[in-house]
Design a protein around this motif. Structure first.
Motif, PDB file in Angstrom:
ATOM      1  N   PRO A  34     -33.215  49.230 -21.982  1.00  0.00           N
ATOM      2  CA  PRO A  34     -34.025  50.450 -21.960  1.00  0.00           C
ATOM      3  C   PRO A  34     -33.136  51.676 -21.745  1.00  0.00           C
ATOM      4  CG  PRO A  34     -34.539  49.008 -20.080  1.00  0.00           C
ATOM      5  CD  PRO A  34     -33.326  48.464 -20.750  1.00  0.00           C
ATOM      6  N   ASN A  35     -33.774  52.828 -21.584  1.00  0.00           N
ATOM      7  CA  ASN A  35     -33.039  54.067 -21.341  1.00  0.00           C
ATOM      8  C   ASN A  35     -32.502  54.082 -19.909  1.00  0.00           C
ATOM      9  OD1 ASN A  35     -33.553  54.969 -23.894  1.00  0.00           O
ATOM     10  ND2 ASN A  35     -34.608  56.835 -23.279  1.00  0.00           N
ATOM     11  N   LEU A  36     -31.303  53.569 -19.739  1.00  0.00           N
ATOM     12  CA  LEU A  36     -30.675  53.487 -18.429  1.00  0.00           C
ATOM     13  C   LEU A  36     -29.270  54.074 -18.505  1.00  0.00           C
ATOM     14  CD1 LEU A  36     -31.628  49.826 -17.425  1.00  0.00           C
ATOM     15  CD2 LEU A  36     -32.644  51.942 -16.562  1.00  0.00           C
ATOM     16  N   SER A  53     -23.954  48.038 -31.303  1.00  0.00           N
ATOM     17  CA  SER A  53     -25.212  48.068 -32.049  1.00  0.00           C
ATOM     18  C   SER A  53     -26.345  47.951 -31.046  1.00  0.00           C
ATOM     19  CB  SER A  53     -25.285  46.921 -33.063  1.00  0.00           C
ATOM     20  OG  SER A  53     -26.465  47.022 -33.841  1.00  0.00           O
ATOM     21  N   VAL A  54     -27.076  49.035 -30.865  1.00  0.00           N
ATOM     22  CA  VAL A  54     -28.176  49.058 -29.913  1.00  0.00           C
ATOM     23  C   VAL A  54     -29.443  48.596 -30.621  1.00  0.00           C
ATOM     24  CG1 VAL A  54     -29.501  50.464 -28.293  1.00  0.00           C
ATOM     25  CG2 VAL A  54     -27.082  50.976 -28.697  1.00  0.00           C
ATOM     26  N   VAL A  55     -30.082  47.599 -30.065  1.00  0.00           N
ATOM     27  CA  VAL A  55     -31.335  47.081 -30.607  1.00  0.00           C
ATOM     28  C   VAL A  55     -32.461  47.513 -29.683  1.00  0.00           C
ATOM     29  CG1 VAL A  55     -32.638  45.026 -31.258  1.00  0.00           C
ATOM     30  CG2 VAL A  55     -30.172  45.126 -31.689  1.00  0.00           C
ATOM     31  N   PHE A  56     -33.444  48.179 -30.225  1.00  0.00           N
ATOM     32  CA  PHE A  56     -34.565  48.686 -29.440  1.00  0.00           C
ATOM     33  C   PHE A  56     -35.204  47.552 -28.642  1.00  0.00           C
ATOM     34  CE2 PHE A  56     -39.086  49.884 -29.079  1.00  0.00           C
ATOM     35  CZ  PHE A  56     -38.952  51.085 -28.422  1.00  0.00           C
ATOM     36  N   PHE A  76     -29.890  69.767 -22.370  1.00  0.00           N
ATOM     37  CA  PHE A  76     -30.578  69.345 -23.584  1.00  0.00           C
ATOM     38  C   PHE A  76     -31.373  68.088 -23.260  1.00  0.00           C
ATOM     39  CE2 PHE A  76     -30.964  67.341 -27.747  1.00  0.00           C
ATOM     40  CZ  PHE A  76     -31.110  68.410 -28.630  1.00  0.00           C
ATOM     41  N   PHE A  77     -32.625  68.036 -23.683  1.00  0.00           N
ATOM     42  CA  PHE A  77     -33.472  66.866 -23.432  1.00  0.00           C
ATOM     43  C   PHE A  77     -34.054  66.356 -24.740  1.00  0.00           C
ATOM     44  CE2 PHE A  77     -38.063  65.606 -22.484  1.00  0.00           C
ATOM     45  CZ  PHE A  77     -37.759  64.261 -22.353  1.00  0.00           C
ATOM     46  N   ALA A  78     -33.647  65.156 -25.133  1.00  0.00           N
ATOM     47  CA  ALA A  78     -34.242  64.481 -26.284  1.00  0.00           C
ATOM     48  C   ALA A  78     -35.150  63.375 -25.764  1.00  0.00           C
ATOM     49  CB  ALA A  78     -33.164  63.904 -27.199  1.00  0.00           C
ATOM     50  N   GLY A  79     -36.441  63.538 -26.011  1.00  0.00           N
ATOM     51  CA  GLY A  79     -37.413  62.552 -25.558  1.00  0.00           C
ATOM     52  C   GLY A  79     -37.493  61.406 -26.539  1.00  0.00           C
ATOM     53  N   SER A  80     -36.491  60.553 -26.510  1.00  0.00           N
ATOM     54  CA  SER A  80     -36.381  59.470 -27.469  1.00  0.00           C
ATOM     55  C   SER A  80     -35.880  58.233 -26.743  1.00  0.00           C
ATOM     56  CB  SER A  80     -35.429  59.874 -28.609  1.00  0.00           C
ATOM     57  OG  SER A  80     -35.351  58.869 -29.589  1.00  0.00           O
ATOM     58  N   ASP A  81     -35.460  57.245 -27.510  1.00  0.00           N
ATOM     59  CA  ASP A  81     -34.923  56.005 -26.970  1.00  0.00           C
ATOM     60  C   ASP A  81     -33.523  55.806 -27.541  1.00  0.00           C
ATOM     61  OD1 ASP A  81     -34.442  52.893 -27.083  1.00  0.00           O
ATOM     62  OD2 ASP A  81     -36.059  53.184 -25.635  1.00  0.00           O
ATOM     63  N   ILE A  82     -32.627  55.258 -26.753  1.00  0.00           N
ATOM     64  CA  ILE A  82     -31.270  55.052 -27.252  1.00  0.00           C
ATOM     65  C   ILE A  82     -31.220  54.044 -28.392  1.00  0.00           C
ATOM     66  CG2 ILE A  82     -30.133  55.737 -25.108  1.00  0.00           C
ATOM     67  CD1 ILE A  82     -29.755  52.691 -24.575  1.00  0.00           C
ATOM     68  N   GLY A  83     -32.302  53.302 -28.613  1.00  0.00           N
ATOM     69  CA  GLY A  83     -32.346  52.376 -29.743  1.00  0.00           C
ATOM     70  C   GLY A  83     -32.592  53.054 -31.073  1.00  0.00           C
ATOM     71  N   TRP A  84     -32.917  54.320 -31.057  1.00  0.00           N
ATOM     72  CA  TRP A  84     -33.163  55.072 -32.287  1.00  0.00           C
ATOM     73  C   TRP A  84     -31.966  55.944 -32.611  1.00  0.00           C
ATOM     74  CZ3 TRP A  84     -38.643  57.401 -30.973  1.00  0.00           C
ATOM     75  CH2 TRP A  84     -39.570  56.361 -30.854  1.00  0.00           C
ATOM     76  N   ALA A  85     -31.918  56.449 -33.834  1.00  0.00           N
ATOM     77  CA  ALA A  85     -30.844  57.357 -34.231  1.00  0.00           C
ATOM     78  C   ALA A  85     -30.868  58.625 -33.378  1.00  0.00           C
ATOM     79  CB  ALA A  85     -30.968  57.711 -35.707  1.00  0.00           C
ATOM     80  N   SER A 126     -27.661  60.078 -31.323  1.00  0.00           N
ATOM     81  CA  SER A 126     -27.077  61.371 -31.662  1.00  0.00           C
ATOM     82  C   SER A 126     -27.339  62.439 -30.610  1.00  0.00           C
ATOM     83  CB  SER A 126     -27.616  61.854 -33.020  1.00  0.00           C
ATOM     84  OG  SER A 126     -27.184  61.011 -34.064  1.00  0.00           O
ATOM     85  N   TYR A 127     -28.560  62.442 -30.002  1.00  0.00           N
ATOM     86  CA  TYR A 127     -28.924  63.604 -29.197  1.00  0.00           C
ATOM     87  C   TYR A 127     -29.361  63.291 -27.773  1.00  0.00           C
ATOM     88  CZ  TYR A 127     -28.070  66.028 -33.475  1.00  0.00           C
ATOM     89  OH  TYR A 127     -27.441  66.525 -34.589  1.00  0.00           O
ATOM     90  N   ILE A 128     -29.274  62.025 -27.354  1.00  0.00           N
ATOM     91  CA  ILE A 128     -29.263  61.725 -25.924  1.00  0.00           C
ATOM     92  C   ILE A 128     -27.827  61.504 -25.484  1.00  0.00           C
ATOM     93  CG2 ILE A 128     -29.913  60.091 -24.114  1.00  0.00           C
ATOM     94  CD1 ILE A 128     -32.487  59.526 -25.595  1.00  0.00           C
ATOM     95  N   VAL A 129     -27.088  60.737 -26.259  1.00  0.00           N
ATOM     96  CA  VAL A 129     -25.752  60.330 -25.836  1.00  0.00           C
ATOM     97  C   VAL A 129     -24.660  61.220 -26.436  1.00  0.00           C
ATOM     98  CG1 VAL A 129     -24.122  58.405 -25.685  1.00  0.00           C
ATOM     99  CG2 VAL A 129     -26.576  57.964 -25.541  1.00  0.00           C
ATOM    100  N   TYR A 130     -24.396  61.064 -27.725  1.00  0.00           N
ATOM    101  CA  TYR A 130     -23.150  61.604 -28.263  1.00  0.00           C
ATOM    102  C   TYR A 130     -23.138  63.115 -28.457  1.00  0.00           C
ATOM    103  CZ  TYR A 130     -21.538  56.833 -28.828  1.00  0.00           C
ATOM    104  OH  TYR A 130     -21.128  55.547 -28.576  1.00  0.00           O
ATOM    105  N   GLY A 131     -24.166  63.680 -29.085  1.00  0.00           N
ATOM    106  CA  GLY A 131     -24.146  65.112 -29.371  1.00  0.00           C
ATOM    107  C   GLY A 131     -23.980  65.979 -28.132  1.00  0.00           C
ATOM    108  N   PRO A 132     -24.850  65.833 -27.126  1.00  0.00           N
ATOM    109  CA  PRO A 132     -24.709  66.668 -25.924  1.00  0.00           C
ATOM    110  C   PRO A 132     -23.379  66.474 -25.198  1.00  0.00           C
ATOM    111  CG  PRO A 132     -26.903  65.705 -26.027  1.00  0.00           C
ATOM    112  CD  PRO A 132     -26.096  65.043 -27.104  1.00  0.00           C
TER     113      PRO A 132
END
Length: 652
Positions: free
Chosen positions: A123-125, A143-146, A290-299, A303-309
């Motif tokens: 999960p998002n941890l 490879s992150v699997v949802f 920056f807050f992206a309300g998503s899951d790390i299993g998605w693109a 891109s915008y929870i982890v790497y971009g910010p």
């Protein structure tokens, strides 16, 4: 070359001389060895385009070490906010670097090295973010699997990626239930032909997993199952220089055949594109949140929870929970207030869910949202009603933009970091981002007039950050994306451009449907339904859904002599899809029909069925073998209230 500050100049420069434009952007990141000229090349044999060949860098270094070395060691890098566990944790860039370097050392002790694959099922941890960055640090491919996917789906990905190690949490937690992950991983490994050497387990106190103490057949370094915390005891390791063209990660997306496609993201183009996008598209500066309300299993999560910010030196918010019921529909507004968020990015599905539970937006009044400057939406098309509701509630620009797992970053947007940008418009995904030559073509590959719906394609070369190919499947990359229109990348979406240059993306033109941001193959669902002993044939429709964008509905034809009650059959089919694909499919309705409409050649008219269910006008195909079948199915859909058209009629 100075970066253009106006949209018109930036777009013109990116299309006139893409190599020069992106070479200038590449100067914004720290290379161990800068790429030689030209920065754009083509692979021998395939002719696929590659960016920054010969350059050497490390994405984990750029996200962490670079900032620590340049004055951001004590700045907050990551805020973990989990209303489901009532936990908030903050990590500085120095702390995140220390954890990542030590976890990378632990992975190295398990045998993970440059080029190896590692699957994450978490999960998002914060520990998941650390694991992603640690893989990048070693030059390994993650490879992150949802976490919502079922063992069968995980097993398919295990066999395709062939990971040396799987990293999982012992469980996920939602507002009303605990989901044990370790049994699902064990089940998937049992189904897969490839057997990973180790499973690293992050134990969560509310659901401890049983660890297998035996050694794997392939490794005597450690037991097959290893506690996550044990790896953090290792000595830290430095970042491994990798080629710009080396893969950073594989992210699987549904394909029309039911076999997922492994989208490859390379290191160099990815870092350059995301760094550029943070300021040019989203208008955030280093040090802002920056807050992206998503899951790390998605693109979006990649891109915008982890790497971009982190590439940009921002503070990123990692949210474990849902936009509603954790604890209520005001949780996003609390996050914005508590963490001084400047830009929020989420899916229209989330805003629709909030609107459904708090239609007047009363919960937003409990918080000071004056820090928020923009709300970005993507994942599926945002309907104008939701767009207007969010804008009126928040009092900030709402920007619907469009991209895909394959692109890795936006293709169409309103770029708030560039001047002279046309303002956002309800229903539109905006204008092409520099680097993307987006065009609307007819089936012959010719441009269509403004206002005419056609097929959305992007003229080659694609800019940095986009997929260079599919994981170990160049032939499928060619056939899936490049063969339809030679010289173009075919997006698989339909849409149009209006007379003022605004683009409108209307949805998929193949049989992949978008359920709350999850792209699912109707062909795969049909294959599973058809395996039921009572089912002779079936069709799955992606029909319009006010909350999720689309949802699958099954139409099944029973085998002769079957007397099974329809209610019982529906329950069994729902259970089957939940077991094999997971709850993310949102498959909840199936209806029995006498027959399915087909062409004379035997092709099921799925598009016509979907249009019928959604209440859209359609031209009766000239090749249909018996038009009366549609009338029969319409009666079934109406009786069961299946489809947006009949739901609307009932509600009115």
């Amino acid at each position: 070359m100075n970066a253009p500050t106006t949209y018109a100049a930036a777009r013109a420069a990116s299309l006139t001389d893409p190599a020069a434009f992106w070479a200038a952007q590449a100067g914004q990141i720290a290379w161990f060895e800068e790429p030689p000229q030209p920065v754009l090349s083509q692979d021998e044999g395939t002719g696929f385009y590659r960016w920054f060949r010969g350059g050497r860098l490390n994405t984990s270094f750029l996200c962490l070490d670079y900032h620590v070395q340049n004055g951001r060691a004590e700045q907050t890098a990551l805020i973990y906010d989990s209303p489901v566990t009532q936990t908030v944790r903050r990590y500085t860039y120095q702390q995140l670097l220390d954890l990542t370097a030590r976890f990378a050392g632990g992975l190295r002790e398990l045998g993970v090295a440059y080029g190896d694959r590692v699957i994450l099922y978490m999960p998002n941890l914060p520990e998941a973010v650390v694991a992603m960055l640690a893989c990048a640090r070693l030059g390994a491919v993650h490879s992150v699997v949802f976490g919502g996917f079922a063992p069968h789906e995980l097993a398919v990905r295990i066999d395709d990626a062939r990971p040396r190690v799987i990293i999982c949490a012992s469980a996920g937690l939602e507002f009303d239930r605990v989901i044990p992950y370790k049994p699902l991983v064990d089940d998937a490994i049992g189904k897969a032909q490839h057997k990973p050497e180790h499973v690293v387990v992050l134990q969560r106190s509310f659901c401890l997993a049983e660890l297998n103490p035996s050694h794997s057949a392939a490794s005597e370094r450690a037991p097959r199952d290893v506690d996550y915390q044990q790896l953090l005891q290792a000595a830290p390791v430095e970042a491994v220089p990798v080629e710009a063209t080396d893969p950073l990660y594989i992210l699987y997306t549904s394909g029309t055949t039911g076999k997922p496609k492994g989208v490859v993201r390379d290191n160099g183009g990815h870092a350059v594109a995301l760094k550029y996008s943070m300021s040019a598209i989203y208008g955030v500066e280093p040090g802002e949140t920056f807050f992206a309300g998503s899951d790390i299993g998605w693109a979006v999560g990649h891109s915008y929870i982890v790497y971009g910010p982190l590439l940009h030196g921002c503070t990123t918010v990692l949210f474990e929970g849902k936009p509603v019921r954790t604890p209520d529909a005001g949780t996003f507004w609390r996050l914005i207030h508590d963490h001084n968020v400047r830009v929020t990015f989420t899916a229209p599905t989330a805003i629709r869910a909030i609107k459904k539970e708090d239609p007047e937006g009363l919960l937003s009044r409990q918080y000071d949202l004056s820090c928020l400057c923009y709300l970005f939406l993507a994942g599926e098309r945002c309907d104008p009603a939701t767009y207007e509701w969010a804008g009126q509630l928040l009092g900030v620009p709402v920007i619907d933009h469009w991209w895909q797992t394959e692109s890795g970053w936006p293709m169409l947007a309103t770029m708030v970091g560039l001047s002279d940008m046309p303002p956002p418009r309800a229903g539109s995904a905006g204008h092409p981002v520099p680097g993307y030559d987006v065009q609307i073509l007819d089936e012959a590959g010719l441009p269509v007039p403004a206002g005419t719906t056609g097929l959305v394609a992007v003229k080659l070369p694609l800019p940095p950050g986009c997929l260079p190919t599919l994981w170990q499947d160049d032939a499928r990359f060619q056939s899936s994306y490049l063969d339809t229109f030679p010289g173009y990348y075919f997006t698989g979406d339909g849409g149009y451009q209006d007379a003022e240059g605004y683009f409108y993306i209307m949805g998929r033109v193949d049989d992949v449907i978008n359920v709350a941001g999850h792209r699912l193959s109707t062909g795969e669902i049909e294959e599973l339904l058809a395996a039921h002993p009572a089912v002779a044939e079936c069709a799955v429709l992606g029909i319009a859904c006010a909350l999720r964008g689309q949802r699958p509905v099954g139409l099944v034809v029973l085998k002769d002599g079957q007397q099974m009650e329809e209610e019982q059959l529906e329950k069994e089919l729902i259970s089957l899809i939940r077991e094999q694909i997971g709850a993310v499919a949102c498959f909840r309705q199936a209806a029995v029909v006498k027959r399915l409409p087909k062409t004379r050649s035997g092709k099921i008219l799925r598009k016509t069925l979907r249009q019928l269910a959604d209440g859209e006008e359609f031209v009766l195909p000239s090749t249909i073998d018996d038009p009366a079948i549609l009338e029969e199915i319409q009666l079934v859909l109406e009786a069961r209230c299946l489809g947006q058209a009949f739901e609307n009629r009932l509600s009115s």
